[in-house]
Design a protein around this motif. Structure first.
Motif, short mmCIF file in Angstrom:
data_model
loop_
_atom_site.label_atom_id
_atom_site.label_comp_id
_atom_site.label_asym_id
_atom_site.label_seq_id
_atom_site.Cartn_x
_atom_site.Cartn_y
_atom_site.Cartn_z
N LEU A 9 0.85 -1.19 0.00
CA LEU A 9 0.00 0.00 0.00
C LEU A 9 0.88 1.24 0.00
N ALA A 10 0.28 2.40 -0.15
CA ALA A 10 1.08 3.61 -0.37
C ALA A 10 1.80 4.10 0.89
N HIS A 11 1.06 4.21 2.00
CA HIS A 11 1.57 4.96 3.16
C HIS A 11 1.53 4.13 4.44
N PRO A 12 2.42 4.48 5.41
CA PRO A 12 2.28 3.89 6.73
C PRO A 12 0.89 4.23 7.28
N ASP A 13 0.20 3.29 7.80
CA ASP A 13 -1.16 3.31 8.40
C ASP A 13 -2.25 2.89 7.41
N ASP A 14 -1.97 2.83 6.10
CA ASP A 14 -3.00 2.35 5.15
C ASP A 14 -3.37 0.89 5.43
N ALA A 15 -2.38 0.05 5.71
CA ALA A 15 -2.69 -1.37 5.97
C ALA A 15 -3.57 -1.52 7.20
N ASP A 115 -1.45 8.64 -5.00
CA ASP A 115 -0.47 7.67 -4.48
C ASP A 115 -1.10 6.29 -4.36
N HIS A 116 -2.37 6.25 -3.94
CA HIS A 116 -3.05 4.96 -3.79
C HIS A 116 -3.25 4.28 -5.14
N GLU A 117 -3.67 5.05 -6.13
CA GLU A 117 -3.91 4.47 -7.46
C GLU A 117 -2.60 3.99 -8.10
ZN LIG Z 1 -2.63 6.36 2.11
#
Ligand SMILES: [Zn+2]
Length: 245
Positions: A9-15, A115-117
């Motif tokens: 995933l893109a960023h820390p905390d997305d998971a 960033d997500h896409e």
């Molecule tokens: Zn994110």
């Protein structure tokens, strides 16, 4: 089939927001779990510079991953500038080569920020490619094959045009929810940042509300929803449903 799951995933905390309950259940079932982010979250602060906040956030992410015995990886791209290009795809493929996942989670193809896409496209391409012998200098893991690929919910379950995404697979995470919440709580820096940037002091509450909404659809307290990628060459059988139905 090897039991190796990778959240890319893109960023820390997305998971933690999108799939940590399912990852916790996989860990319970004996799966080797990896949590990777494209960036170290370098824009996630209104007060610290990008180096300070990156150090804080990668430590928060590693602590959260460790709560379910998972390994944390960071591709070290930059917030807002995650792109689908040759160097970034090569780094993603090399990471997949080292992890050798048979099950991959990534962002929804359409989500609230680019960033997500872009991370979604990188994970889709790397899933397809990582078993190809000549695609990477990292040694090819034995038995490497196209993994089962699942798209997590976009944030709030809504695509960029505000339409609710219809999942193919909804996983009951009621029992795992306390661990999912404890993992999110590791990201202490973000509770404060979101309050400043979005005027929202409900970091934990936003996650709880969405998991409860997805849970209601299948008659449980909390759930996480996914859409399985079923294009040519990707496994079509619903592995998650088979594991946790
Ligand atoms: Zn994110």
């Amino acid at each position: 089939m090897s039991k190796v799951a990778l959240s890319f995933l893109a960023h820390p905390d997305d998971a933690e927001f999108l799939c940590a309950g399912t990852l916790a259940r996989l860990a319970d079932a004996g799966w080797n779990v990896h949590i990777a982010t494209a960036t170290p979250g370098d824009c996630g602060s209104a007060t610290q510079d990008r180096w300070e906040i990156s150090a804080v956030r990668t430590q928060e992410a590693a602590r959260a991953a460790a709560m379910i015995g998972a390994t944390y990886h960071c591709l070290d791209e930059r917030d807002i500038f995650v792109v689908f290009d040759k160097p970034t795809l090569q780094k993603t493929i090399d990471l997949f080569r080292r992890v050798a996942p048979s099950l991959v989670f990534t962002h929804a193809p359409k989500d609230y920020m680019m960033d997500h896409e872009m991370a979604s496209m990188l994970a889709r391409a790397a899933s397809f490619a990582y078993g190809i012998p000549n695609v990477s200098e990292v040694p090819r893991p034995a038995g490497a094959a196209v993994p089962h690929l699942y798209y997590c919910d976009p944030i709030e379950g809504l695509d960029p045009l505000g339409k609710l995404v219809e999942p193919t697979t909804v996983i009951d995470v009621s029992k795992a929810y306390p661990r999912k919440a404890a993992m999110l709580a590791c990201h202490a820096s973000q509770r404060e940042w979101l309050r400043v940037h979005h005027g929202m002091d409900q970091y934990m509450e936003a996650m709880r509300r969405h998991a409860a909404e997805r849970g209601r659809a299948i008659g449980v307290d909390y759930a996480e929803a996914f859409v399985q990628h079923r294009g040519h060459a990707y496994p079509h059988d619903d592995l998650l449903a088979k594991l946790f139905a």
